[in-house]
Scaffold this motif. Sequence first.
Motif, PDB file in Angstrom:
ATOM      1  N   ALA A 129       0.804  -1.085   0.066  1.00 13.20           N
ATOM      2  CA  ALA A 129       0.019  -0.133   0.120  1.00 13.20           C
ATOM      3  C   ALA A 129       0.786   1.357   0.014  1.00 13.20           C
ATOM      4  O   ALA A 129       0.649   2.082  -0.855  1.00 13.20           O
ATOM      5  CB  ALA A 129      -1.124   0.033   1.178  1.00 13.20           C
ATOM      6  N   HIS A 130       1.908   1.158   0.754  1.00 14.86           N
ATOM      7  CA  HIS A 130       2.857   2.370   0.774  1.00 14.86           C
ATOM      8  C   HIS A 130       3.573   2.559  -0.525  1.00 14.86           C
ATOM      9  O   HIS A 130       3.478   3.640  -1.025  1.00 14.86           O
ATOM     10  CB  HIS A 130       4.027   2.097   1.966  1.00 14.86           C
ATOM     11  CG  HIS A 130       4.880   3.094   1.845  1.00 14.86           C
ATOM     12  ND1 HIS A 130       4.777   4.350   2.440  1.00 14.86           N
ATOM     13  CD2 HIS A 130       6.393   3.105   1.605  1.00 14.86           C
ATOM     14  CE1 HIS A 130       5.771   5.081   2.557  1.00 14.86           C
ATOM     15  NE2 HIS A 130       6.850   4.330   1.918  1.00 14.86           N
ATOM     16  N   LEU A 131       3.890   1.429  -1.304  1.00 11.58           N
ATOM     17  CA  LEU A 131       4.595   1.683  -2.577  1.00 11.58           C
ATOM     18  C   LEU A 131       3.496   2.229  -3.522  1.00 11.58           C
ATOM     19  O   LEU A 131       3.903   3.056  -4.433  1.00 11.58           O
ATOM     20  CB  LEU A 131       5.172   0.527  -2.883  1.00 11.58           C
ATOM     21  CG  LEU A 131       6.461  -0.215  -2.227  1.00 11.58           C
ATOM     22  CD1 LEU A 131       6.546  -1.469  -2.692  1.00 11.58           C
ATOM     23  CD2 LEU A 131       7.370   0.885  -2.236  1.00 11.58           C
ATOM     24  N   LYS A 132       2.226   1.918  -3.342  1.00 14.03           N
ATOM     25  CA  LYS A 132       1.142   2.333  -4.595  1.00 14.03           C
ATOM     26  C   LYS A 132       0.952   3.848  -4.186  1.00 14.03           C
ATOM     27  O   LYS A 132       0.749   4.575  -5.074  1.00 14.03           O
ATOM     28  CB  LYS A 132      -0.053   1.570  -4.275  1.00 14.03           C
ATOM     29  CG  LYS A 132       0.074   0.268  -4.783  1.00 14.03           C
ATOM     30  CD  LYS A 132      -1.197  -0.529  -4.769  1.00 14.03           C
ATOM     31  CE  LYS A 132      -1.336  -1.863  -5.331  1.00 14.03           C
ATOM     32  NZ  LYS A 132      -2.667  -2.552  -5.256  1.00 14.03           N
ATOM     33  N   ILE A 133       0.947   4.331  -2.784  1.00 13.67           N
ATOM     34  CA  ILE A 133       0.824   5.608  -2.648  1.00 13.67           C
ATOM     35  C   ILE A 133       2.175   6.557  -3.327  1.00 13.67           C
ATOM     36  O   ILE A 133       1.879   7.359  -3.798  1.00 13.67           O
ATOM     37  CB  ILE A 133       0.594   5.924  -1.107  1.00 13.67           C
ATOM     38  CG1 ILE A 133      -0.688   5.472  -0.747  1.00 13.67           C
ATOM     39  CG2 ILE A 133       0.774   7.389  -0.886  1.00 13.67           C
ATOM     40  CD1 ILE A 133      -0.832   5.316   0.808  1.00 13.67           C
ATOM     41  N   GLU A 134       3.384   6.061  -2.787  1.00 11.48           N
ATOM     42  CA  GLU A 134       4.484   6.595  -3.418  1.00 11.48           C
ATOM     43  C   GLU A 134       4.499   6.842  -4.942  1.00 11.48           C
ATOM     44  O   GLU A 134       4.718   7.505  -5.722  1.00 11.48           O
ATOM     45  CB  GLU A 134       5.695   5.891  -2.996  1.00 11.48           C
ATOM     46  CG  GLU A 134       6.902   6.595  -3.031  1.00 11.48           C
ATOM     47  CD  GLU A 134       8.147   5.981  -2.374  1.00 11.48           C
ATOM     48  OE1 GLU A 134       9.115   5.980  -2.877  1.00 11.48           O
ATOM     49  OE2 GLU A 134       7.920   5.506  -1.212  1.00 11.48           O
ATOM     50  N   GLU A 135       3.913   5.446  -5.659  1.00 12.37           N
ATOM     51  CA  GLU A 135       4.106   5.586  -7.162  1.00 12.37           C
ATOM     52  C   GLU A 135       2.846   6.585  -7.751  1.00 12.37           C
ATOM     53  O   GLU A 135       3.210   7.545  -8.542  1.00 12.37           O
ATOM     54  CB  GLU A 135       3.319   4.258  -7.587  1.00 12.37           C
ATOM     55  CG  GLU A 135       3.442   4.159  -9.128  1.00 12.37           C
ATOM     56  CD  GLU A 135       2.812   2.629  -9.540  1.00 12.37           C
ATOM     57  OE1 GLU A 135       2.776   2.325 -10.657  1.00 12.37           O
ATOM     58  OE2 GLU A 135       2.158   2.053  -8.707  1.00 12.37           O
ATOM     59  N   GLU A 136       1.745   6.939  -6.858  1.00 13.85           N
ATOM     60  CA  GLU A 136       0.842   7.765  -7.391  1.00 13.85           C
ATOM     61  C   GLU A 136       1.423   9.259  -7.188  1.00 13.85           C
ATOM     62  O   GLU A 136       1.058  10.051  -8.179  1.00 13.85           O
ATOM     63  CB  GLU A 136      -0.533   7.843  -6.412  1.00 13.85           C
ATOM     64  CG  GLU A 136      -1.350   6.521  -6.772  1.00 13.85           C
ATOM     65  CD  GLU A 136      -2.411   5.964  -5.803  1.00 13.85           C
ATOM     66  OE1 GLU A 136      -2.557   7.068  -5.053  1.00 13.85           O
ATOM     67  OE2 GLU A 136      -3.244   5.160  -5.890  1.00 13.85           O
ATOM     68  N   MET A 141       3.755  14.088 -10.086  1.00 12.81           N
ATOM     69  CA  MET A 141       4.708  14.772 -10.357  1.00 12.81           C
ATOM     70  C   MET A 141       5.136  14.480 -11.981  1.00 12.81           C
ATOM     71  O   MET A 141       5.974  15.384 -12.184  1.00 12.81           O
ATOM     72  CB  MET A 141       5.861  14.493  -9.449  1.00 12.81           C
ATOM     73  CG  MET A 141       5.398  15.025  -8.054  1.00 12.81           C
ATOM     74  SD  MET A 141       6.876  14.487  -6.820  1.00 12.81           S
ATOM     75  CE  MET A 141       8.439  15.300  -7.468  1.00 12.81           C
ATOM     76  N   GLU A 142       5.037  13.811 -12.469  1.00  8.17           N
ATOM     77  CA  GLU A 142       5.600  13.473 -13.682  1.00  8.17           C
ATOM     78  C   GLU A 142       5.387  14.590 -14.802  1.00  8.17           C
ATOM     79  O   GLU A 142       6.055  14.764 -15.558  1.00  8.17           O
ATOM     80  CB  GLU A 142       4.866  12.061 -14.373  1.00  8.17           C
ATOM     81  CG  GLU A 142       5.396  11.743 -15.691  1.00  8.17           C
ATOM     82  CD  GLU A 142       5.162  10.110 -15.949  1.00  8.17           C
ATOM     83  OE1 GLU A 142       5.431   9.762 -17.001  1.00  8.17           O
ATOM     84  OE2 GLU A 142       4.236   9.437 -15.315  1.00  8.17           O
ATOM     85  N   ASP A 143       4.067  15.346 -14.819  1.00  9.91           N
ATOM     86  CA  ASP A 143       3.818  16.257 -15.476  1.00  9.91           C
ATOM     87  C   ASP A 143       4.715  17.694 -15.250  1.00  9.91           C
ATOM     88  O   ASP A 143       5.189  18.297 -16.372  1.00  9.91           O
ATOM     89  CB  ASP A 143       2.276  16.775 -15.500  1.00  9.91           C
ATOM     90  CG  ASP A 143       1.260  15.726 -16.297  1.00  9.91           C
ATOM     91  OD1 ASP A 143       1.870  14.922 -17.058  1.00  9.91           O
ATOM     92  OD2 ASP A 143       0.172  15.733 -15.658  1.00  9.91           O
TER      93      ASP A 143
END
Length: 184
Positions: A129-136, A141-143
């Motif tokens: 869950a922590h990794l999914k939040i970090e990925e989101e 920030m990608e834009d």
Amino acid sequence: MIMDFNSSTYDQKFFNFTAAQLSAEREHIVQDIIKKGIGQIINKIKTPATAELLEAQRETVERRFQAAACKGLKALRELDSRVFHVPPHVLHPEHMFFENQYTSEEEEQKTAKLEELKAKYRENMAMLAHLKIEEEKYAAMEDVIQKELEMQDRVQRACSSLNISKLKQYCTQVKPFHLQKEID
């Protein structure tokens, strides 16, 4: 002999073979090979004159071959009785329920191991869950990062079109002129 009979009955009932059956089958095959082999030899060497004599001696030759093979077959029979025996500790199909019976200590160990695995699963799920939040967060920030990279590319292209050597020359000319006005 009673133990041997019980053992043979046990092997026959649960595993459909006995060592004596295997040995008897082998002996029968050897006798059959001897008979056929002697028959083929006689057919190859017989002539009308010797046919009667060879047939008369056939049984004697067969007995001699069988006597010569008997020692080896006896050793094989003893080997069969040692090798082809199902030990009594092997479970029968009717005793399958014994296989999964545990002592209370084994059950406690299995329960502890299960609890340990459950805790590890919960930790792994929290990490996921922590990794999914970090990925989101990084996806959001990608834009911004893409725009920043585009701006850097534009600045780099603009700088590459400037003639830096002329800019240096201009700066050196403007500087002394500017200093001269301050002195006046």
